[in-house]
Design a protein around this motif. Sequence first.
Motif, PDB file in Angstrom:
ATOM      1  N   ALA A  64       0.824  -1.220   0.000  1.00  0.00           N
ATOM      2  CA  ALA A  64       0.000   0.000   0.000  1.00  0.00           C
ATOM      3  C   ALA A  64       0.856   1.266   0.000  1.00  0.00           C
ATOM      4  O   ALA A  64       0.339   2.365  -0.186  1.00  0.00           O
ATOM      5  N   MET A  65       2.161   1.100   0.227  1.00  0.00           N
ATOM      6  CA  MET A  65       3.061   2.261   0.240  1.00  0.00           C
ATOM      7  C   MET A  65       3.850   2.386  -1.059  1.00  0.00           C
ATOM      8  O   MET A  65       4.674   3.284  -1.202  1.00  0.00           O
ATOM      9  N   ARG A  66       3.624   1.471  -1.979  1.00  0.00           N
ATOM     10  CA  ARG A  66       4.461   1.429  -3.173  1.00  0.00           C
ATOM     11  C   ARG A  66       3.636   1.673  -4.440  1.00  0.00           C
ATOM     12  O   ARG A  66       2.407   1.589  -4.416  1.00  0.00           O
ATOM     13  N   PRO A  67       4.284   1.947  -5.573  1.00  0.00           N
ATOM     14  CA  PRO A  67       3.558   1.999  -6.841  1.00  0.00           C
ATOM     15  C   PRO A  67       2.830   0.672  -7.088  1.00  0.00           C
ATOM     16  O   PRO A  67       3.185  -0.367  -6.521  1.00  0.00           O
ATOM     17  N   ARG A  68       1.821   0.722  -7.937  1.00  0.00           N
ATOM     18  CA  ARG A  68       1.015  -0.480  -8.219  1.00  0.00           C
ATOM     19  C   ARG A  68       1.697  -1.336  -9.292  1.00  0.00           C
ATOM     20  O   ARG A  68       2.565  -0.859 -10.028  1.00  0.00           O
ATOM     21  N   ASP A  69       1.210  -2.589  -9.434  1.00  0.00           N
ATOM     22  CA  ASP A  69       1.758  -3.479 -10.477  1.00  0.00           C
ATOM     23  C   ASP A  69       1.615  -2.847 -11.862  1.00  0.00           C
ATOM     24  O   ASP A  69       2.508  -2.959 -12.703  1.00  0.00           O
ATOM     25  N   GLU A  70       0.463  -2.196 -12.066  1.00  0.00           N
ATOM     26  CA  GLU A  70       0.243  -1.582 -13.379  1.00  0.00           C
ATOM     27  C   GLU A  70       1.278  -0.484 -13.655  1.00  0.00           C
ATOM     28  O   GLU A  70       1.743  -0.321 -14.790  1.00  0.00           O
ATOM     29  N   ASP A  71       1.646   0.264 -12.611  1.00  0.00           N
ATOM     30  CA  ASP A  71       2.689   1.289 -12.779  1.00  0.00           C
ATOM     31  C   ASP A  71       3.998   0.614 -13.197  1.00  0.00           C
ATOM     32  O   ASP A  71       4.703   1.086 -14.084  1.00  0.00           O
ATOM     33  N   TYR A  72       4.304  -0.509 -12.518  1.00  0.00           N
ATOM     34  CA  TYR A  72       5.570  -1.202 -12.839  1.00  0.00           C
ATOM     35  C   TYR A  72       5.599  -1.685 -14.282  1.00  0.00           C
ATOM     36  O   TYR A  72       6.639  -1.644 -14.939  1.00  0.00           O
ATOM     37  N   LYS A  73       4.427  -2.169 -14.782  1.00  0.00           N
ATOM     38  CA  LYS A  73       4.415  -2.636 -16.176  1.00  0.00           C
ATOM     39  C   LYS A  73       4.792  -1.482 -17.097  1.00  0.00           C
ATOM     40  O   LYS A  73       5.555  -1.643 -18.051  1.00  0.00           O
ATOM     41  N   ARG A  74       4.264  -0.311 -16.798  1.00  0.00           N
ATOM     42  CA  ARG A  74       4.565   0.848 -17.660  1.00  0.00           C
ATOM     43  C   ARG A  74       6.011   1.328 -17.449  1.00  0.00           C
ATOM     44  O   ARG A  74       6.686   1.691 -18.412  1.00  0.00           O
TER      45      ARG A  74
END
Length: 424
Positions: free
Chosen positions: A195-205
């Motif tokens: 909950a403190m980190r970027p989301r998986d979708e952010d990582y894909k991008r």
Amino acid sequence: MPDLYQKARDILIANDRGGYTVPTDRLYPFQWNWDSAFVAMGFAAYDIPRAYQELERLVEGQWSDGMIPHIIFHAPSDTYFPGPSVWRTAHTVPTSGISQPPVFGMAVKHVHDAAIAAGKPDASARTLPLYEAALKWHRWWYAARDPEGTGLVALLHPWESGSDNSPAWDLAMARVPTTTDTVIVRKDLGHVDAAMRPRDEDYKRFIHLVDTYAAFGWDPARQWRGAPFKIAEVQTTAILVKSGEEIEKLARLLGRHEEADEIAAMNALSRKALLAQWRPALRRFVSRDLISGEDIHAPTQAGFIPLLALDLEPAIRDAACEEMKLWSNGMIVAFPSTPKDYAGFEAKRYWRGPSWAIINWLLIDGLNRNDRSDMAEDLRRSTVRAIETNGFAEYFDPLTGEGCGGLDFSWTAAAYIELSGKVA
Ligand code: DGY
């Protein structure tokens, strides 16, 4: 010496990996660019040789075109993704392929001044190669990240801003595909609450962009032409100008007068461009999405960082300060990276709301520059209190003060060293 001051120094020792400092153990196990610049300024308060060394080790990663990358992979570690095999860059000490906010110039001058104040006879000799590295890097920013000569430098990856998942990138990132050639194996979630980190979708991008630029062979011209993400950004430009002012002073001290004039011209161009990004109705500065051609309206701390680099006329300064007060109102720890009434605000999620000691450090300098030492002092006290109450966390929940992200964090320790003793 107060205990916490000693604790800050202990954190820098614990995070030392041999002349460079990791931001925190395991979550960030390499040398990060702007982290190290802040850390060097912290060291300058009590250990000048170590302060120089921090910057010298960072420069080991400088590319022949002048870029200082955002991560220098001095030694292997399997606790971080993406590592060198994902970046696929050609430098001999492995590095990432993008850059990070150029605080370096400020740090070189800060360390130089501390060395002179301490009567170190070899200060100029040790400063000179760092000054030269800074100048090469500033030229790189203008050549590679502003090839059209607008004065605003652009980011080709959110990681280049240091504010990875800021709401400022939401619209631009939504256009970046989520497909990747690289298999994503997130390591950060093993160290810190998701909950403190970027989301998986952010990582894909994020990784889609890395794959795209790696396929361009990290060539700046090909990247510029083919970038799916390109933001002319006010926070980075303001930091570049502030560092530019500092290295211009160094150039004059070192007798490099032609270079000083060259740097002054870069600074003047960027100051003018920054001022043109002031939006009276929003009472802050805005970045521009170079792909859509639109202003970025999402409210973030970046809108006030230009105070660091500009001597604002009173009407603009006062409007910016009123807006800052509004954002800080009711916060346990100012200054929020996003205001709490914004739909994208999340109090604990990295750059989507939390307060950061190093951002406060920059804002404090900007407020002092613009004769608002009253607000600067409030922010300084709030930052010091947050650390004293909640520890040396990576950042703070602005609503509760809770320390979030990585703990025993180097740049928070450096900020404490800088801010706890500095009363306006
Ligand atoms: C990370 O991995 O979270 C860093 O912020 C990228 O530089």
